[in-house]
Design a protein around this motif. Sequence first.
Motif, PDB file in Angstrom:
ATOM      1  N   THR A 212       0.866  -1.174   0.000  1.00  0.00           N
ATOM      2  CA  THR A 212       0.000   0.000   0.000  1.00  0.00           C
ATOM      3  C   THR A 212       0.906   1.228   0.000  1.00  0.00           C
ATOM      4  O   THR A 212       2.109   1.107   0.248  1.00  0.00           O
ATOM      5  CB  THR A 212      -0.924   0.017   1.245  1.00  0.00           C
ATOM      6  N   PRO A 213       0.381   2.422  -0.293  1.00  0.00           N
ATOM      7  CA  PRO A 213       1.255   3.591  -0.422  1.00  0.00           C
ATOM      8  C   PRO A 213       2.094   3.865   0.825  1.00  0.00           C
ATOM      9  O   PRO A 213       1.583   3.926   1.940  1.00  0.00           O
ATOM     10  CB  PRO A 213       0.253   4.737  -0.672  1.00  0.00           C
ATOM     11  N   GLU A 214       3.399   4.023   0.628  1.00  0.00           N
ATOM     12  CA  GLU A 214       4.338   4.315   1.708  1.00  0.00           C
ATOM     13  C   GLU A 214       5.684   4.685   1.076  1.00  0.00           C
ATOM     14  O   GLU A 214       6.006   4.243  -0.043  1.00  0.00           O
ATOM     15  CB  GLU A 214       4.477   3.084   2.628  1.00  0.00           C
ATOM     16  N   HIS A 357       1.068   3.230  11.295  1.00  0.00           N
ATOM     17  CA  HIS A 357       1.337   4.599  10.857  1.00  0.00           C
ATOM     18  C   HIS A 357       1.047   4.767   9.368  1.00  0.00           C
ATOM     19  O   HIS A 357       1.411   5.769   8.773  1.00  0.00           O
ATOM     20  CB  HIS A 357       2.784   4.989  11.166  1.00  0.00           C
ATOM     21  N   THR A 358       0.371   3.766   8.786  1.00  0.00           N
ATOM     22  CA  THR A 358      -0.143   3.888   7.424  1.00  0.00           C
ATOM     23  C   THR A 358      -1.652   3.702   7.482  1.00  0.00           C
ATOM     24  O   THR A 358      -2.174   3.071   8.409  1.00  0.00           O
ATOM     25  CB  THR A 358       0.468   2.826   6.491  1.00  0.00           C
ATOM     26  N   ASP A 388       5.539  11.093   3.504  1.00  0.00           N
ATOM     27  CA  ASP A 388       4.726  11.681   2.446  1.00  0.00           C
ATOM     28  C   ASP A 388       3.520  12.430   3.040  1.00  0.00           C
ATOM     29  O   ASP A 388       2.662  11.817   3.679  1.00  0.00           O
ATOM     30  CB  ASP A 388       4.257  10.560   1.515  1.00  0.00           C
ATOM     31  N   PRO A 389       3.424  13.752   2.838  1.00  0.00           N
ATOM     32  CA  PRO A 389       2.302  14.517   3.404  1.00  0.00           C
ATOM     33  C   PRO A 389       0.939  14.063   2.897  1.00  0.00           C
ATOM     34  O   PRO A 389      -0.071  14.243   3.589  1.00  0.00           O
ATOM     35  CB  PRO A 389       2.593  15.959   2.954  1.00  0.00           C
ATOM     36  N   ASN A 390       0.897  13.482   1.702  1.00  0.00           N
ATOM     37  CA  ASN A 390      -0.388  13.050   1.137  1.00  0.00           C
ATOM     38  C   ASN A 390      -1.034  11.933   1.942  1.00  0.00           C
ATOM     39  O   ASN A 390      -2.240  11.678   1.811  1.00  0.00           O
ATOM     40  CB  ASN A 390      -0.196  12.592  -0.307  1.00  0.00           C
ATOM     41  N   ASP A 420       1.423  22.421  11.002  1.00  0.00           N
ATOM     42  CA  ASP A 420       1.099  22.098   9.607  1.00  0.00           C
ATOM     43  C   ASP A 420       0.805  20.607   9.443  1.00  0.00           C
ATOM     44  O   ASP A 420      -0.089  20.213   8.684  1.00  0.00           O
ATOM     45  CB  ASP A 420       2.261  22.494   8.692  1.00  0.00           C
ATOM     46  N   VAL A 421       1.572  19.769  10.147  1.00  0.00           N
ATOM     47  CA  VAL A 421       1.359  18.314  10.077  1.00  0.00           C
ATOM     48  C   VAL A 421      -0.030  17.965  10.601  1.00  0.00           C
ATOM     49  O   VAL A 421      -0.771  17.186   9.977  1.00  0.00           O
ATOM     50  CB  VAL A 421       2.456  17.558  10.866  1.00  0.00           C
ATOM     51  N   VAL A 422      -0.395  18.539  11.731  1.00  0.00           N
ATOM     52  CA  VAL A 422      -1.720  18.279  12.309  1.00  0.00           C
ATOM     53  C   VAL A 422      -2.817  18.758  11.358  1.00  0.00           C
ATOM     54  O   VAL A 422      -3.828  18.066  11.153  1.00  0.00           O
ATOM     55  CB  VAL A 422      -1.847  18.955  13.694  1.00  0.00           C
TER      56      VAL A 422
END
Length: 496
Positions: A212-214, A357-358, A388-390, A420-422
């Motif tokens: 999966t995306p990571e 965390h994914t 990755d911020p997405n 910004d992360v939150v």
Amino acid sequence: MEKKMYHFTGLWDAPVYGPSSKLVSSVVYDSRDVIPGSAFVCIIGEHHDGHQFIEKAVTLGASVIIGTSEELLHKKSTIYPDVTFIAVTNSKLALAELSSNFYDSPSKKLATIGITGTNGKTTVTSFVYSILNALSFRTGSIGTAGIWDDKEKKDFKQTVPTTPESPDLQRVLDYYCKNNIQAAVIESTSIAIEQHRLASIDFDIAVHTNLTPEHLEFHGTMEKYKQAKLKLFSQSKRAVVNLDDPGMSQDILKFSQSPVLTYGIQSNADLKAEDIHTTANGTAFNLVVNNKKYYVHAPLFGHYNVSNLLAAIGASFQLGFSIEDILSVIFKIKSPEGRYQVIHNLAPFKIILDYAHTPDALSHVIEAVRQSPHRKLIVMITGIGLRDPNKRPLMAQEVEGLADEIIVSVDQPGFSNRRDVVQDVLKGFKNPAAPNIHTKLHREDGIHYALGLASKGDVVLLTGIGFGGYQIIKDQRVPYSELDVIQNYFKFPHSC
């Protein structure tokens, strides 16, 4: 200090400047690790270029310098005529090959099992390690949970969180050989594969968990991420493949030249789990192999962990053990630290830690937790500054509507702005202003807030990269202990 004589003109098809033969005392990629007689390999990294440290390495006693800048190496050879300079096309590959050679190819003397996938690598590694040692097949493991021999965690240098750099990895494998360890289970990340840390190892078995995306901040695209992982299966004698995974299972089946064993829950696989149900102290299911059913009860929770167990059973079977022997020791499997880890005796409510965390991993652990009895479910999720911020808003989408209280915090901020992360995570909620969604910029505060919301009969699920022993803040690894943070709450209770 052991030394090994090298004749470099025959080692690679590469220009050699200076003496063609040298005694080498160690293979290093960090100039701070140079000792007299070291071979120093210049690696070009994200922040530093090893070629800039040639003078320092020579001053400390390096007798061999390997790099990719032929013009620079040729020039340095005229300044240091007693030092051997070698210009290779790929210094990371050269580092792996020289490291293996220096320790006389220890992986060839061991049964080697490589575990790759987006999620589940650490758990499958732990399950394989548990099974093989319980079967008296002395096994070590290398990965996120640390470096272990067949009995205990060892204090080896591990400069990266999961798959060590090739000299460090080969040093551990050499230790295994010298201590009569028979097998090594190695977590094999896509980045490690792409950076050739595993290039010199011909794996006996490669195990696939899922895709999966990571790590798209490193690979750039999902296709490149997948292609990196697929490389592991081109350097293995046998494969174990999750047929339920649409991400890359079919690619492995299509391109693998080695015998493949499949496993799954939804799919008609070689190893299939049916009739799964949760018990008070684990999960029970029927294992179907060659139309024969075996009743299994294992000390684990969640369908995703049943899948992880099937992978471990498959790896052990591919290594030559019978299904009957493997199932006889299933009760001895142990999950690694931080994977559905239940904290006991601190509170009248249940506290569960999970490395999820994914989005995919978070979905699976929430599903597992919701199956256990609870009054109220409180979940902490995090955005990761270094990743990755997405992916951050996707974490919110996975938990929304499934928890009574949600706390959003930050892991491994690096140089990212915590606020910004939150905010990136909050974008994934349909209603980020909902009264049950709370934000805390620091993980410690998020944990204390979550615990303050809980009462008897509740479940607090703390997810993210919390258990690893440090948080990366800017460019520093700041020591961090999840258990200390939790214990401190009960020593010095905070109000919400």
